[in-house]
Design an enzyme around this catalytic site. Structure first.
Site, PDB file in Angstrom:
ATOM      1  CB  THR A  27      -0.920   0.052   1.235  1.00 53.21           C
ATOM      2  OG1 THR A  27      -0.129   0.157   2.423  1.00 53.21           O
ATOM      3  CG2 THR A  27      -1.789  -1.205   1.326  1.00 53.21           C
ATOM      4  CG  HIS A  28       0.236   4.461   1.107  1.00 55.76           C
ATOM      5  ND1 HIS A  28      -0.588   5.516   0.761  1.00 55.76           N
ATOM      6  CD2 HIS A  28      -0.410   3.795   2.105  1.00 55.76           C
ATOM      7  CE1 HIS A  28      -1.667   5.507   1.530  1.00 55.76           C
ATOM      8  NE2 HIS A  28      -1.586   4.474   2.340  1.00 55.76           N
ATOM      9  CB  SER A 149      20.801   1.832 -23.431  1.00 57.28           C
ATOM     10  OG  SER A 149      21.333   3.137 -23.535  1.00 57.28           O
ATOM     11  CE  LYS A 155      18.856   1.211 -18.266  1.00 59.24           C
ATOM     12  NZ  LYS A 155      18.514   2.544 -18.824  1.00 59.24           N
ATOM     13  CG  ASN A 157      16.007   0.464 -21.353  1.00 59.74           C
ATOM     14  OD1 ASN A 157      16.402   0.526 -20.197  1.00 59.74           O
ATOM     15  ND2 ASN A 157      16.653   1.018 -22.365  1.00 59.74           N
ATOM     16  CD  GLU A 162       9.935   2.184 -20.111  1.00 58.44           C
ATOM     17  OE1 GLU A 162      10.649   2.261 -19.097  1.00 58.44           O
ATOM     18  OE2 GLU A 162      10.350   2.445 -21.260  1.00 58.44           O
TER      19      GLU A 162
END
Length: 329
Positions: A27-28, A149, A155, A157, A162
């Site tokens: 939570t949060h 990348s 990387k 990604n 996204e």
């Protein structure tokens, strides 16, 4: 509808394959209580089930024949509209010609349903982005759904997740565009309404392609159970269980909450976990603590939530079976 169900199948397969894995529930975005990973994934199954229901419901109001409405007042020819509806495979005929030529509710309703679906995909995409990061390390994405990348060779990604997250805003924009177009139009037809098509077609294409790619990403997702388990055992995630333990010993929850809060602060200051505290340290905070406090584990915490809709293994097993029946039935 079939693409939504395919994603549900992928989520269900992933949940069944990892039905014993424990992870932190949040939570949060803070670790809250341990849960089964399958329980977490089934939350998205439920969201998609509601999406299926919304699209089915949307179809009911789209499955209407407007033919015979003419420009706005109907046609002066003795056509059999019910016969035409049957021949064209439509459920019923429109009841008001002015409404029929000027209504775009079916476009708006589809866009709204699509926006909700994309919102659900975006939420899961965000979790996949987080879980695949080094900071979490809960999952590994297949190379087909990531990119490297152009500068940083290390990387990996999560571009597909996204992009799904980003395309949600695009679908939202199409919904807001048609709502704005329709908001002040007098009856009946106005040329403004020709703007309904581009956004609708774009939403359909975006939703279907996102569902297809997202399903492939989920199907090839690898769960790192040792990482989720490690995260579930770190910190003070069993604090609520300690409070519940005191409640079972007769301590009011408000008081138990305060006791455990002070116990957590004490342990943090000394760099100790709950299991590293000795019984004397526990009793300094409440005489109700006994040796059985050490039986509180992440497994016990998960197992204790044995109610319908809870994360206990027995209940999650029932939920998995219900989900499978809903897809196969």
């Amino acid at each position: 509808l079939e693409k939504l169900k395919e994603l549900q199948r992928a989520l269900l397969d992933l949940a069944e394959a990892n039905k014993d894995e424990i992870m932190p529930g949040y939570t949060h975005l803070q670790r809250a209580q341990p849960v089964l990973l399958a329980h977490h994934l089934l939350a998205y199954f439920e969201m998609l089930s509601r999406d299926v229901e919304r699209f089915r419901d949307c179809l009911k109001r789209t499955d209407v024949l407007p033919l015979g409405s003419g420009a706005l007042g109907g046609v002066p020819y003795p056509i059999d509209r019910e016969f035409l509806a049957k021949e064209l495979g439509l459920a019923r005929v429109s009841d008001n010609s002015m409404d029929a030529v000027s209504d775009r509710d079916f476009v708006i309703e589809y866009q709204a349903a699509a926006s909700l679906t994309m919102m659900h995909l975006s939420r899961l995409a965000e979790e996949i982005v987080l879980w695949s990061s080094a900071e979490f390390g809960f999952v590994e994405l297949d190379n087909a759904y990531v990119t490297g990348s152009s500068i940083m060779p290390q990387k990996k990604n999560p571009d597909v997740a996204e992009l799904a997250r980003g395309k949600t805003g695009r679908v939202y924009g199409n919904l807001m565009a048609i709502l704005t177009t329709m908001k002040a139009l007098p009856l009946s037809y106005n040329r403004d309404m020709q703007e309904d098509k581009e956004g609708l077609f774009d939403t359909v294409d975006t939703l279907l392609s996102t569902l297809e790619v997202f399903t492939g990403m989920v199907r090839t997702l690898k769960v790192k159970g040792e990482k989720t388990r490690q995260a579930a055992e770190e910190g003070y995630i069993l604090a609520t269980d300690l409070a519940d333990y005191l409640v079972r010993k007769g301590v009011p929850f408000r008081e138990a909450h305060n006791i455990v809060g002070r116990l957590v602060q004490y342990a943090m200051e000394r760099g100790k976990s709950f299991k590293e505290l000795d019984i004397g340290e526990y009793k300094n905070f409440s005489p109700h603590f006994g040796d059985d406090v050490y039986s509180i584990t992440v497994e016990a915490s998960v197992k204790a939530r044995n109610i319908h809709g809870g994360t206990a293994p027995e209940r999650v097993g029932e939920a998995l079976a219900r989900a499978r029946r809903s897809l196969d039935g």
